[in-house]
Design a protein around this motif. Sequence first.
Motif, PDB file in Angstrom:
ATOM      1  N   GLY A  46       7.556  -9.412  -9.298  1.00 49.84           N
ATOM      2  CA  GLY A  46       7.808  -8.038  -8.868  1.00 49.84           C
ATOM      3  C   GLY A  46       8.425  -7.208  -9.970  1.00 49.84           C
ATOM      4  O   GLY A  46       8.095  -6.025 -10.141  1.00 49.84           O
ATOM      5  N   GLN A  47       9.330  -7.813 -10.754  1.00 51.02           N
ATOM      6  CA  GLN A  47       9.956  -7.098 -11.865  1.00 51.02           C
ATOM      7  C   GLN A  47       8.938  -6.781 -12.960  1.00 51.02           C
ATOM      8  O   GLN A  47       8.945  -5.681 -13.529  1.00 51.02           O
ATOM      9  CB  GLN A  47      11.104  -7.929 -12.433  1.00 51.02           C
ATOM     10  N   PRO A 100      -1.767  -3.823  -7.145  1.00 50.70           N
ATOM     11  CA  PRO A 100      -0.574  -4.185  -7.912  1.00 50.70           C
ATOM     12  C   PRO A 100       0.255  -5.285  -7.266  1.00 50.70           C
ATOM     13  O   PRO A 100       1.149  -5.840  -7.911  1.00 50.70           O
ATOM     14  CB  PRO A 100       0.210  -2.873  -7.969  1.00 50.70           C
ATOM     15  N   THR A 101       0.010  -5.595  -5.995  1.00 51.24           N
ATOM     16  CA  THR A 101       0.817  -6.613  -5.310  1.00 51.24           C
ATOM     17  C   THR A 101       0.019  -7.859  -4.961  1.00 51.24           C
ATOM     18  O   THR A 101       0.507  -8.721  -4.241  1.00 51.24           O
ATOM     19  CB  THR A 101       1.427  -6.028  -4.021  1.00 51.24           C
ATOM     20  N   PRO A 126       6.210 -11.656  -0.719  1.00 47.64           N
ATOM     21  CA  PRO A 126       6.605 -10.516   0.122  1.00 47.64           C
ATOM     22  C   PRO A 126       7.729  -9.669  -0.463  1.00 47.64           C
ATOM     23  O   PRO A 126       7.722  -8.439  -0.323  1.00 47.64           O
ATOM     24  CB  PRO A 126       7.021 -11.182   1.430  1.00 47.64           C
ATOM     25  N   ILE A 127       8.698 -10.301  -1.128  1.00 42.16           N
ATOM     26  CA  ILE A 127       9.804  -9.542  -1.708  1.00 42.16           C
ATOM     27  C   ILE A 127       9.298  -8.676  -2.848  1.00 42.16           C
ATOM     28  O   ILE A 127       9.622  -7.475  -2.947  1.00 42.16           O
ATOM     29  CB  ILE A 127      10.918 -10.488  -2.197  1.00 42.16           C
ATOM     30  N   GLY A 128       8.487  -9.250  -3.744  1.00 41.36           N
ATOM     31  CA  GLY A 128       7.929  -8.476  -4.851  1.00 41.36           C
ATOM     32  C   GLY A 128       7.036  -7.351  -4.356  1.00 41.36           C
ATOM     33  O   GLY A 128       7.043  -6.252  -4.917  1.00 41.36           O
ATOM     34  N   PHE A 132       6.176  -1.375  -3.349  1.00 37.42           N
ATOM     35  CA  PHE A 132       5.911  -0.297  -2.398  1.00 37.42           C
ATOM     36  C   PHE A 132       7.094   0.663  -2.287  1.00 37.42           C
ATOM     37  O   PHE A 132       6.907   1.867  -2.099  1.00 37.42           O
ATOM     38  CB  PHE A 132       5.549  -0.864  -1.029  1.00 37.42           C
ATOM     39  N   GLN A 133       8.306   0.151  -2.395  1.00 36.35           N
ATOM     40  CA  GLN A 133       9.477   1.028  -2.343  1.00 36.35           C
ATOM     41  C   GLN A 133       9.500   1.967  -3.545  1.00 36.35           C
ATOM     42  O   GLN A 133       9.852   3.144  -3.423  1.00 36.35           O
ATOM     43  CB  GLN A 133      10.749   0.190  -2.275  1.00 36.35           C
ATOM     44  N   VAL A 134       9.129   1.447  -4.718  1.00 37.17           N
ATOM     45  CA  VAL A 134       9.054   2.287  -5.914  1.00 37.17           C
ATOM     46  C   VAL A 134       7.988   3.362  -5.736  1.00 37.17           C
ATOM     47  O   VAL A 134       8.201   4.542  -6.049  1.00 37.17           O
ATOM     48  CB  VAL A 134       8.760   1.432  -7.162  1.00 37.17           C
ATOM     49  N   VAL A 135       6.837   2.975  -5.204  1.00 39.51           N
ATOM     50  CA  VAL A 135       5.746   3.929  -5.009  1.00 39.51           C
ATOM     51  C   VAL A 135       6.170   5.021  -4.028  1.00 39.51           C
ATOM     52  O   VAL A 135       5.881   6.208  -4.232  1.00 39.51           O
ATOM     53  CB  VAL A 135       4.481   3.203  -4.512  1.00 39.51           C
TER      54      VAL A 135
END
Length: 291
Positions: free
Chosen positions: A149-150, A172-173, A178-180, A185-188
């Motif tokens: 995710g990072q 991108p995912t 699930p955490i990544g 999605f939170q960034v988007v």
Amino acid sequence: MAEIMVRVENASFRYPNAKEYNLKNINFEVEKGEFLVIMGENGAGKTTLCKVLSGIIPHSQEGSYFGDVTICGLNSKEHALSTLTQHIGIVLDDPESQLFTTEVLDEVAFGAENLELPVDEIRRNAQWAIDVVRMQGYEEKDPTRLSGGQKQRVAIASALTMQPEILILDEPTSQLDPIGTLEVFQVVRELKETYHMTIIMVTHKSEEIAQFADRVLVLHAGEVLAQGTPQEIFRNQEVLDKAWLAIPQASEVCVALEQQGIALNGFPVVLEEGVQQIGQLLNGARKEMGA
């Protein structure tokens, strides 16, 4: 009237030696600040469409190309890829393939340096991008040693440093846990809500689509099968079956209840909606029993 950031008109493309066109007469528009998700079965043409939308087609990918794509008012046929990339950024599904340097800050600045932007502007934009994707404190870390995710957030920051008006994310995912996935999605969502960026994402993750997307475009065999809100798409069983799409769990519960003759007040696509509507259904049943 909403500003149109991307306009696709009768776009068709066929790779060299391919028997059929991979994209066939594609038509749609994307408004400023919209979060559009592209879905479809494997081989539907999703990645090819991303290449068309970013200008990689027709400038860097050989093949037969017809139609027109207008990006921020620029016809992609008439402007160089270096010009288009000043307006649109693209992030691929494999973050590993996009890492070139040994420090996060250098990685994030890499693309802007290639555009020969002023040094002060690169530094300012790179730090802003790192802050947006919540990677503060990692500037000197080795990108290859980060979590999935990072790494993907660093890849997104690299695109953001060039200050694009439109961001394209091609699955991108797909390789994230699930955490990544939630991190990306939170960034988007922040890019859309805080910075009013136009987002186009290819993904098959229906739970997140239901929660974050404004509109969904479904591809099938290189053609636009349907487009609409998440509620409209996930309620269209014919489209779901034809494009092999999964629906959110909240929607699955609704469908199961409807098959038993029990109708909810609406069609939930996110968990909170489902819990609320089932709660209303149970409260109604209790009142009837009490009566």
